[in-house]
Design a protein around this motif. Structure first.
Motif, short mmCIF file in Angstrom:
data_model
loop_
_atom_site.label_atom_id
_atom_site.label_comp_id
_atom_site.label_asym_id
_atom_site.label_seq_id
_atom_site.Cartn_x
_atom_site.Cartn_y
_atom_site.Cartn_z
N MET A 68 0.83 -1.19 0.00
CA MET A 68 0.00 0.00 0.00
C MET A 68 0.87 1.25 0.00
O MET A 68 0.58 2.23 -0.69
CB MET A 68 -0.92 -0.01 1.22
N VAL A 69 1.94 1.21 0.78
CA VAL A 69 2.87 2.35 0.81
C VAL A 69 3.50 2.54 -0.56
O VAL A 69 3.59 3.66 -1.08
CB VAL A 69 3.96 2.14 1.88
N ALA A 70 3.92 1.43 -1.19
CA ALA A 70 4.52 1.52 -2.53
C ALA A 70 3.53 2.06 -3.54
O ALA A 70 3.89 2.81 -4.45
CB ALA A 70 5.03 0.14 -2.96
N ASN A 71 2.25 1.69 -3.37
CA ASN A 71 1.23 2.15 -4.31
C ASN A 71 1.03 3.66 -4.28
O ASN A 71 0.59 4.25 -5.27
CB ASN A 71 -0.10 1.46 -4.02
N THR A 72 1.34 4.28 -3.13
CA THR A 72 1.15 5.74 -3.05
C THR A 72 2.05 6.47 -4.02
O THR A 72 1.76 7.60 -4.42
CB THR A 72 1.42 6.23 -1.62
N PHE A 73 3.16 5.83 -4.40
CA PHE A 73 4.09 6.50 -5.30
C PHE A 73 3.55 6.60 -6.73
O PHE A 73 4.06 7.36 -7.54
CB PHE A 73 5.44 5.79 -5.30
N ILE A 74 2.51 5.81 -7.04
CA ILE A 74 1.92 5.93 -8.37
C ILE A 74 1.40 7.34 -8.58
O ILE A 74 1.65 7.98 -9.60
CB ILE A 74 0.76 4.93 -8.55
N GLY A 75 0.66 7.84 -7.56
CA GLY A 75 0.11 9.18 -7.67
C GLY A 75 1.19 10.24 -7.81
O GLY A 75 1.03 11.21 -8.54
N ARG A 76 2.31 10.03 -7.12
CA ARG A 76 3.39 11.01 -7.18
C ARG A 76 4.04 11.04 -8.57
O ARG A 76 4.57 12.07 -8.99
CB ARG A 76 4.44 10.70 -6.13
N GLU A 77 4.01 9.90 -9.26
CA GLU A 77 4.62 9.85 -10.58
C GLU A 77 3.74 10.45 -11.66
O GLU A 77 4.21 10.72 -12.76
CB GLU A 77 4.94 8.39 -10.93
N VAL A 78 2.46 10.64 -11.34
CA VAL A 78 1.55 11.19 -12.34
C VAL A 78 2.01 12.58 -12.79
O VAL A 78 2.03 12.90 -13.98
CB VAL A 78 0.11 11.25 -11.78
N GLY A 79 2.38 13.42 -11.81
CA GLY A 79 2.81 14.78 -12.15
C GLY A 79 4.00 14.77 -13.10
O GLY A 79 4.07 15.58 -14.02
N GLY A 80 4.93 13.85 -12.86
CA GLY A 80 6.10 13.76 -13.75
C GLY A 80 5.72 13.35 -15.15
O GLY A 80 6.25 13.88 -16.14
#
Length: 641
Positions: free
Chosen positions: A363-375
């Protein structure tokens, strides 16, 4: 339907299924009895269901069109839509009916043949595709007498629901035609994994190698496919010998090379009255061999269908074994027997706790998906913006600026709309890869992810046509092929057709559409100077970048919640089952000696019955496999070109 020979395999199979069904009921597992009843319930259906499956672009739909003599019946340029399959069966006339699953119940709507792609294709109308479960097509073709052909979504589709729908269709399949292409890469790992799953449900499987007309090397490709299949099956059986009974028959399944193109050419020659040439092309097409196999499936459907019933019965027996062994242990005079069973439950609970811990880490790793969207958004938008900046720097005269500004607002709008297609694809691919890995790590089935796209309002008098289905955009260099340079207008029509295809409309979320629209209006009013144009352009791209990022972050968050909730529900259900089993074991060991003895005797009787039925099931499966293997043998190989 004729009465089966009372001593033959079909009659023995029906008696066998009744015995397993009765045992499940006696064990209090009505849920398992119902599974078997549903599987055996199709026995009186005199129409043989043949599922046609394979990866996208393997030639499935064109193959079906050729088989039924209607080249334009099914859409061949796009995959079957999510959650949908197409059924071809015999009827008095050519007609189509859409079946929907709505909140108010099933809904059937007759449609025209020409509109089938709108309802059943990923390039169709998104509104019309909504809630469609199937499209049932009838036509008067003798080949379909007693046959129902089912066209399914590609098993490699980026939309995970595609594969799930196809696997679900195997529950009702009597046979499977698996399509591979002589013009594409050899069979891939995900196709082999699908076949392994299919073999658990269907025993009658045929490999169809399509598009052999333009391949001089199709025989070598077929041999490579067989070699890859052999390696996969050998490794899978070595890892789990229990799978040998279901996987080994894949190595004996027939391969039929065919060419829809040659078959269509044969029909054209026949219409011209050139019978000899038509017969030659038809023989080379391999279609006669395939048709003979289909007819053999129809005539031998009891053998093919029986394998499905046996597979369901063996699965039921496996589920009944655990509770029977628990009862035997609970009634044992040796307390160590119960302790051993409890230790198994505790080990399973500990493994479940470990899965729960991995779920939290995932679940913690999945949060990084949202962070990569901006990039992703920033990179794509920058790719779009830079050529505009470069061109603005070349504008020296006011006349050039005026001419450029006359076309710039519409051009920017079009470029951003096109960028949205690629950005959504990039984000979906990232999210699907990450979340599928998360699900697999927990031993869960993939959860379908579907972008919540809504139609963008008409922002200009010229509609930009295209499709935003969950598949990769065409291979286009955005900088080279999409963006205009000094002469903006010349590039617009070409890029729209090349990138987005001829059907449908670009879909953009309302907030993004509004941002693009307002940016265009602001740009139309900007002062005619390089600095002002450059500033307006930066503002426009900044606003749209923000809106795109927010919209996609919301989309990804929805997907994450869906997958993680499914994981929580599954883990919680497993925990409840194990805790219930542990409580029953502890309770059973505290019963009176007489009750424990009774439970032990009942458990032993059930284990013996399960063992006998399991052995009989494997024998029946082997016998039916032989009968299935004999269907449609002796096909000639087409010459190809």
């Amino acid at each position: 339907m004729t009465t089966p020979d009372p001593t033959g395999p079909v009659a023995r199979l029906l008696r066998y299924a009744n015995e397993v069904h009765a045992l499940a009921g006696q064990c209090g597992r009505q849920d398992l009895a119902e599974v078997l009843a549903a599987c055996a319930g199709r026995w009186k259906d005199e129409c043989t269901d043949i599922v046609v499956a394979g990866a996208q672009k393997r030639g499935k739909s064109r193959l079906l069109n050729t088989l039924v003599g209607h080249p334009d019946l099914l859409p061949v340029d796009a995959d079957v839509a999510t959650n949908c399959f197409l059924s071809l069966r015999r009827g008095p006339r050519l007609a189509a009916v859409v079946h929907r699953s709505t909140d108010s119940g099933p809904l059937q709507t007759p449609i025209t043949i020409e509109s089938i792609p709108d309802y059943a294709s990923m390039r169709g109308d998104a509104g019309k595709r909504r809630d469609v479960v199937s499209v049932d097509i009838t036509l008067d073709n003798p080949l379909l007498d007693g046959l129902r052909l089912l066209d399914t979504p590609g098993v490699d589709s980026l939309t995970v629901g595609h594969r799930q729908v196809t696997v679900a269709m195997l529950q009702r399949a009597d046979a499977l035609l698996f399509a591979l292409s002589a013009q594409d890469q050899p069979v891939l790992r995900h196709e082999l994994e699908f076949l392994a799953e299919a073999a658990e449900r269907v025993q009658a499987i045929v490999f169809v190698l399509t598009k052999v007309e333009d391949s001089t090397n199709w025989r070598n490709l077929q041999e490579e496919n067989k070699s890859r299949l052999r390696t996969f099956v050998t490794e899978a059986i070595a890892a789990d010998p229990a799978r040998a009974a279901t996987l080994a028959p894949l190595l004996e399944a027939p391969w039929i090379p065919v060419s829809a193109k040659l078959a269509e050419a044969a029909e054209a020659k026949r219409r011209e009255g050139r019978e000899e040439r038509a017969n030659t092309l038809r023989a080379r097409s391999g279609m006669d061999a395939l048709e003979r196999h289909l007819r053999a499936f129809a005539e031998g459907r009891e053998s093919a269908r029986g394998a499905t019933v046996v597979a369901a019965a063996l699965s039921v027996l496996g589920s009944l074994t655990t509770s029977a062994k628990d009862d035997v242990a609970a009634g044992s005079d040796d307390d160590g027997d119960v302790a051993a069973r409890l230790a198994e439950v505790d080990a399973d609970l500990a493994a479940l706790a470990e899965l729960s811990a991995r779920r939290r880490a995932g679940m913690v790793a999945n949060t990084f998906i949202g962070r990569e969207v901006g990039g992703i958004v920033g990179a794509r938008v920058a790719e779009i913006r830079q050529p505009y900046e470069n061109t603005i720097a070349t504008l020296k005269k006011q006349a050039q600026i005026d001419q450029y500004m006359a076309e710039l607002p519409v051009s920017v709008q079009r470029s951003l709309e096109a960028a949205w297609s690629q950005i959504v694809y990039d984000v979906e691919r990232l999210a699907r890869t990450t979340l599928d890995a998360f699900a697999r790590d927990l031993g869960l089935d993939p959860v379908e992810l579907t972008a919540d796209r809504q139609a963008m309002p008409n922002l200009s008098q010229v509609q930009v046509k295209g499709d935003m289905a969950a598949e990769a955009p065409e291979s286009v260099d955005i900088i080279r092929d999409v963006l205009p340079s000094a002469s903006i207008g010349l590039s617009l029509g070409g890029f729209a057709t090349a990138l987005l295809g001829p059907v449908g409309f670009i879909l953009v979320a309302p907030a993004i559409g509004a941002a693009i629209f307002m940016g265009r209006r602001s740009m139309e009013k900007v002062q005619r100077s390089q600095a002002a144009i450059r500033g307006a352009l930066r503002d426009q791209f900044a606003v749209v970048t923000r809106e795109m990022t927010l919209d996609l972050e919301r989309m990804v968050a929805t997907w994450r919640v869906s997958v993680e909730q499914a994981a929580d529900d599954t883990l919680a259900r497993r925990r409840r089952e194990l805790e219930t089993r542990r409580a029953e074991l502890k309770s059973a060991s505290a019963r009176s000696a007489a009750d424990r003895l009774k439970a032990r005797k009942s458990g032993q009787e059930r284990i013996a019955a399960i063992g006998t039925l399991t052995t009989r099931g494997h024998e029946l499966r082997k016998e039916l496999a032989g009968a299935v293997a004999a269907l449609g043998t002796e096909q000639p190989v087409p010459a190809g070109t």
